[in-house]
Every structure is written in C-alpha cells, then in structure tokens.
Design a protein around this motif. Sequence first.
Motif, PDB file in Angstrom:
ATOM      1  N   LEU A   1      20.022  14.363  31.165  1.00 16.16           N
ATOM      2  CA  LEU A   1      18.644  15.134  31.402  1.00 16.16           C
ATOM      3  C   LEU A   1      17.228  14.413  31.218  1.00 16.16           C
ATOM      4  O   LEU A   1      16.285  14.661  31.576  1.00 16.16           O
ATOM      5  CB  LEU A   1      18.819  16.579  30.447  1.00 16.16           C
ATOM      6  N   SER A   2      17.311  13.587  29.958  1.00 16.12           N
ATOM      7  CA  SER A   2      16.250  12.802  29.807  1.00 16.12           C
ATOM      8  C   SER A   2      15.715  11.916  30.571  1.00 16.12           C
ATOM      9  O   SER A   2      14.322  11.646  30.597  1.00 16.12           O
ATOM     10  CB  SER A   2      16.449  12.376  28.345  1.00 16.12           C
ATOM     11  N   ILE A   3      16.640  11.337  31.195  1.00 13.96           N
ATOM     12  CA  ILE A   3      16.046  10.175  32.122  1.00 13.96           C
ATOM     13  C   ILE A   3      15.114  10.590  33.153  1.00 13.96           C
ATOM     14  O   ILE A   3      14.423   9.957  33.640  1.00 13.96           O
ATOM     15  CB  ILE A   3      17.496   9.377  33.066  1.00 13.96           C
ATOM     16  N   LYS A   4      15.360  12.002  33.822  1.00  9.86           N
ATOM     17  CA  LYS A   4      14.418  12.527  34.714  1.00  9.86           C
ATOM     18  C   LYS A   4      13.071  12.452  34.077  1.00  9.86           C
ATOM     19  O   LYS A   4      12.003  12.411  34.671  1.00  9.86           O
ATOM     20  CB  LYS A   4      14.867  13.728  35.224  1.00  9.86           C
ATOM     21  N   LEU A   5      13.005  13.169  32.653  1.00  5.50           N
ATOM     22  CA  LEU A   5      11.873  13.208  31.955  1.00  5.50           C
ATOM     23  C   LEU A   5      10.954  11.720  31.878  1.00  5.50           C
ATOM     24  O   LEU A   5       9.877  11.624  31.929  1.00  5.50           O
ATOM     25  CB  LEU A   5      12.034  13.852  30.647  1.00  5.50           C
ATOM     26  N   ILE A   6      12.012  10.859  31.414  1.00  7.64           N
ATOM     27  CA  ILE A   6      11.443   9.669  31.278  1.00  7.64           C
ATOM     28  C   ILE A   6      10.548   8.972  32.467  1.00  7.64           C
ATOM     29  O   ILE A   6       9.458   8.660  32.360  1.00  7.64           O
ATOM     30  CB  ILE A   6      12.445   8.577  30.715  1.00  7.64           C
ATOM     31  N   LYS A   7      11.472   9.055  33.738  1.00  8.59           N
ATOM     32  CA  LYS A   7      10.763   8.651  34.925  1.00  8.59           C
ATOM     33  C   LYS A   7       9.483   9.524  35.165  1.00  8.59           C
ATOM     34  O   LYS A   7       8.808   8.992  36.050  1.00  8.59           O
ATOM     35  CB  LYS A   7      11.952   8.926  35.971  1.00  8.59           C
ATOM     36  N   ALA A   8       9.447  10.820  35.089  1.00  6.14           N
ATOM     37  CA  ALA A   8       8.363  11.619  35.476  1.00  6.14           C
ATOM     38  C   ALA A   8       7.156  11.255  34.585  1.00  6.14           C
ATOM     39  O   ALA A   8       6.069  11.357  35.030  1.00  6.14           O
ATOM     40  CB  ALA A   8       8.832  12.958  34.972  1.00  6.14           C
TER      41      ALA A   8
END
Length: 134
Positions: free
Chosen positions: A51-58
């Motif tokens: 879940l968090s990798i998407k937020l980091i990349k965003a």
Amino acid sequence: MIDHLNVLNVDLLQALPDDGPVTMLNLMRFRERSRDGNGSGWDAYLRYSALSIKLIKAQGGTIVWTGEAQAVALGVPEAHRWDYVALVRYPSRASFIAMMTSSDYARANVERENACTDHAIVAVRETYTKLAKP
C-alpha cells in the motif's frame, strides 16, 4: 500513554531547512504475530509495503535500500534491536509530511501498526554518497 508508533514530529520536520531531498532511515521491530491475528508481523509489513509504495511514488519518493538487521555490532542489543531497515528518499520534507498526513496513508498505516512493535524514522540529510544520484 503515548502511542509511540504514531508520533509524527511535524513541527520538528518543518523547522528544518527544506531545500532538497531527504532520506528517511526506517528502523523496524516486528511483532511475532500481526496485531490483527492475520499472519506474522512480517506478513502485515508486506501488506503495508504494497500500500505505501504507491503513496511514496505519488510523492516522488523511492525506496533506496532495504535489509534485514542481523545483530547490534555496537551498542546494547536489548536497547537497539531492529528486525528490518529501509532507506526511503523523498524530494523534500514537505513531500514526506504530505504523505504521512494523508487519508490514504492513514488507511495503509493500520497494517504498519499490525506489523510493528517499534518503528523509528530518522530524517537524514545526505553529506556523502557513492550511490548514483536519482
């Protein structure tokens, strides 16, 4: 009692210069069993990571490095026991704060809480590296 897993020091971070990238040193200690009973702490961390990798990349961030902590080479092992280490680079402190204070992160954070008995994040300003610049 203070919930040490969720103490985000926004004022402290905002008081620092925000004129370039910041790397967040993550030190994690996992629960033997996930707090919600759904597998191990590691299993919950994998759910959090997805879940968090998407937020980091965003936010323009990237995971630079991860590794399994094996032993405390200098220091008191009981006071500094970590299971996993991650370096996550963000373009700015503001981008890190934006991610951490978002409602999307709040949803992902449930799995981090299920995973960890302790999690410290240290904001690091790079002074030297042999790693290629992003």
